[in-house]
Write a protein that holds these residues in place. Structure first.
Motif, PDB file in Angstrom:
ATOM      1  N   GLN A 207      33.444  37.945  35.689  1.00 12.93           N
ATOM      2  CA  GLN A 207      33.357  36.619  35.106  1.00 12.93           C
ATOM      3  C   GLN A 207      32.188  36.564  34.132  1.00 12.93           C
ATOM      4  O   GLN A 207      31.101  37.072  34.419  1.00 12.93           O
ATOM      5  CB  GLN A 207      33.199  35.566  36.201  1.00 12.93           C
ATOM      6  CG  GLN A 207      34.343  35.590  37.223  1.00 12.93           C
ATOM      7  CD  GLN A 207      34.488  34.308  38.010  1.00 12.93           C
ATOM      8  OE1 GLN A 207      34.238  33.221  37.498  1.00 12.93           O
ATOM      9  NE2 GLN A 207      34.904  34.415  39.259  1.00 12.93           N
ATOM     10  N   THR A 209      29.816  34.017  31.591  1.00 15.81           N
ATOM     11  CA  THR A 209      29.398  32.712  31.095  1.00 15.81           C
ATOM     12  C   THR A 209      28.586  32.970  29.827  1.00 15.81           C
ATOM     13  O   THR A 209      27.817  33.925  29.758  1.00 15.81           O
ATOM     14  CB  THR A 209      28.548  31.950  32.118  1.00 15.81           C
ATOM     15  OG1 THR A 209      27.479  32.786  32.566  1.00 15.81           O
ATOM     16  CG2 THR A 209      29.391  31.514  33.311  1.00 15.81           C
ATOM     17  N   HIS A 218      33.081  29.724  29.787  1.00 16.89           N
ATOM     18  CA  HIS A 218      33.404  30.613  30.909  1.00 16.89           C
ATOM     19  C   HIS A 218      34.755  31.285  30.681  1.00 16.89           C
ATOM     20  O   HIS A 218      35.696  30.692  30.159  1.00 16.89           O
ATOM     21  CB  HIS A 218      33.461  29.824  32.229  1.00 16.89           C
ATOM     22  CG  HIS A 218      34.010  30.617  33.384  1.00 16.89           C
ATOM     23  ND1 HIS A 218      35.356  30.634  33.705  1.00 16.89           N
ATOM     24  CD2 HIS A 218      33.393  31.417  34.287  1.00 16.89           C
ATOM     25  CE1 HIS A 218      35.532  31.430  34.762  1.00 16.89           C
ATOM     26  NE2 HIS A 218      34.368  31.910  35.132  1.00 16.89           N
ATOM     27  N   LYS A 220      37.275  34.664  32.700  1.00 15.70           N
ATOM     28  CA  LYS A 220      37.389  35.483  33.915  1.00 15.70           C
ATOM     29  C   LYS A 220      38.503  36.507  33.745  1.00 15.70           C
ATOM     30  O   LYS A 220      39.538  36.237  33.141  1.00 15.70           O
ATOM     31  CB  LYS A 220      37.704  34.576  35.114  1.00 15.70           C
ATOM     32  CG  LYS A 220      38.022  35.325  36.395  1.00 15.70           C
ATOM     33  CD  LYS A 220      38.449  34.360  37.497  1.00 15.70           C
ATOM     34  CE  LYS A 220      38.865  35.110  38.758  1.00 15.70           C
ATOM     35  NZ  LYS A 220      39.307  34.180  39.826  1.00 15.70           N
ATOM     36  N   VAL A 234      32.765  24.653  29.912  1.00 13.47           N
ATOM     37  CA  VAL A 234      32.334  24.300  31.270  1.00 13.47           C
ATOM     38  C   VAL A 234      31.865  22.858  31.352  1.00 13.47           C
ATOM     39  O   VAL A 234      32.186  22.134  32.308  1.00 13.47           O
ATOM     40  CB  VAL A 234      31.225  25.258  31.759  1.00 13.47           C
ATOM     41  CG1 VAL A 234      30.740  24.844  33.148  1.00 13.47           C
ATOM     42  CG2 VAL A 234      31.735  26.692  31.789  1.00 13.47           C
TER      43      VAL A 234
END
Length: 361
Positions: A207, A209, A218, A220, A234
Motif C-alpha cells: 500500500q 500513501t 492512497h 493498493k 484520502v
C-alpha cells in the motif's frame, strides 16, 4: 581542519566500521522462537545536516534507547546521503539510501552489525529507463528513496526518478535484485509527489500513501500478481485536516495506520484505513498527546509488537530546529506524551536531524 578534511574523517571512520563487520547475517534457526523483546524494538534512522550523515538508534521494549551509531558508508568515500528508507524483517533492518545517483544498500543484523552485501559496489543501477519509448535521453537518475516494505519475504524498494515518476525494484529472498519497474503508468497521475510512504498490512499486499498538491492519496496492490488500484483522495473519504506536507504509514493488525503532518508544520494527524477499505477521521495527535513538538518538518513511524496481542504504533517527528520527538499509540488507542529523543538517547549525533525513518515489526 578544513570542512573537506572533517568530512573525509567522518567517512573513513564509517568505512572502517563496515570493514570490521563480517559479511554474513545472523538468522534465527528454523523452529527457534524469537525473543519477545525483538519485535517490540523500534529502529530509528535519521539523516543530518553534518555532511548528510545518517545515524541510527534503537528504542527497546522497556522504553530505553541505545546509543547513537553512525550508519556506515558502503562506498568508503565522503559522499553523503540525501534520502533514505528502511524496513525490518525477522529482526533484521534493511536500509537503502541515495546520494547524487549512487544507491547504497545496508543490512543491520540482530547483533547490531551493519554490512553491505555487495561491498563497495551499488547493488542496483542509479539510472532507470524512462517509461515512454523514444524519449531522449532514454534514462533518468534516481533522485530520492520514497519507501520500502517486505512483501512475501522480499524487499520492495520504491524510489523517485528525475522525471518525477515512482519506480519499484525487488530484492529477492536469495539476495538477487530484479530490474527497476516504472509505476506511473500503473498508478495514474496525481501531480508532483512531494512525500510518499510504503507499507504492507498482511505481508502480501503493498500500500502506498503519497502527498501531492497538498492532498493525501492512497493506492493498493493486493498481491504482487495484482494491479494497483487507482489513486484515491484520502481526505475526501476521511476528513480534511488541512494542507498535507509529510506522510508515513505502517501496517498494524491488518490495518493501515497513517500519520500526516501539515499546515506549515503546525499539525500532526492520524487515521486508520480498515481492512474493508473504509477510513476513520483524522485525529489531532498533538491534542491526544497533550504536547507540542514544534514546527514539524518530517515524520517516521513503525508498528511494533505486531506478533503479540498488543500491537502499537511508534511515531517520531523532526522539527525545524532538528529536534526529535517520540510518541506511542497503544493498541487501546491512547497516546503517550511526545518525548525528547535526543534527551533520552545516550551520546549524541553530529549535526541536526533533517529527515527520519522508522522500522519495526
Amino acid at each position: 581542519m578544513s570542512a573537506q578534511s572533517k568530512r573525509m574523517s567522518v567517512r573513513l571512520a564509517a568505512a572502517a566500521a563496515v570493514a570490521a563487520v563480517a559479511t554474513s547475517i545472523a538468522v534465527v534457526p528454523a523452529g527457534a522462537v524469537a525473543l519477545p523483546a525483538m519485535p517490540a524494538e523500534f529502529q530509528l534512522t535519521i539523516n543530518t545536516d553534518a555532511y548528510n550523515t545518517p545515524f541510527h538508534t534503537t528504542r527497546h521494549a522497556d522504553g530505553t534507547w541505545s546509543s547513537w551509531d553512525q550508519v556506515p558508508d558502503m562506498y568508503y568515500n565522503p559522499g553523503g546521503t540525501t534520502s533514505l528508507t528502511q524496513t525490518e524483517h525477522a529482526g533484521v533492518t534493511f536500509l537503502a539510501s541515495n546520494y547524487a545517483g549512487q544507491i547504497q544498500f545496508l543490512i543491520r543484523d540482530t547483533a547490531g552489525n551493519w554490512t553491505s552485501p555487495t561491498g563497495t559496489t551499488a547493488p542496483i543501477p542509479g539510472e532507470v529507463p524512462i517509461w515512454h519509448s523514444g524519449n531522449t535521453p532514454a534514462t533518468t537518475p534516481i533522485t530520492k528513496m520514497l519507501g520500502s516494505a517486505f512483501v512475501d519475504n522480499e524487499f520492495h524498494l520504491i524510489a523517485q526518478a528525475g522525471n518525477g515518476y515512482p519506480y519499484e525494484v525487488v530484492r529477492h529472498a536469495d539476495g538477487t535484485w530484479g530490474d527497476w519497474t516504472e509505476l506511473a503508468g500503473q498508478l495514474g497521475n496525481i501531480g508532483t509527489i512531494t512525500d510518499f510512504s510504503a507499507a504492507t498490512t498482511n505481508g502480501s499486499d503493498l500500500q502506498f500513501t503519497a502527498v501531492a498538491g497538498g492532498k493525501l492519496w492512497h493506492t493498493k496492490r493486493a498481491t504482487s500478481a495484482d494491479a494497483f488500484t487507482a489513486w484515491g483522495d484520502v481526505f475526501a473519504v476521511s476528513s480534511n485536516p488541512g494542507t498535507a506536507e509529510h506522510v508515513a504509514a505502517a501496517g498494524v493488525s491488518g490495518e493501515l495506520q497513517v500519520v500526516v503532518t501539515g499546515n506549515n508544520g503546525a499539525g500532526v494527524f492520524h487515521a486508520i484505513r480498515h481492512a474493508d477499505g473504509t477510513w476513520t477521521r483524522f485525529g489531532d495527535v498533538e491534542a491526544a498527546t497533550r504536547s507540542n513538538p514544534g514546527t514539524v518538518t518530517g515524520v517516521g513511524i513503525a508498528a511494533t509488537n505486531t506478533l503479540s496481542t498488543g500491537p502499537n504504533l511508534q511515531v517520531v517527528v523532526v522539527n525545524n530546529t532538528g529536534g526529535l520527538f517520540h510518541t506511542v499509540r497503544n493498541s487501546s488507542g491512547s497516546w503517550t506524551t511526545f518525548g525528547d529523543v535526543n534527551a533520552n538517547v545516550p551520546g549524541s549525533h553530529a549535526g541536526h536531524a533533517t529527515t527520519v525513518s522508522g522500522a519495526g515489526e
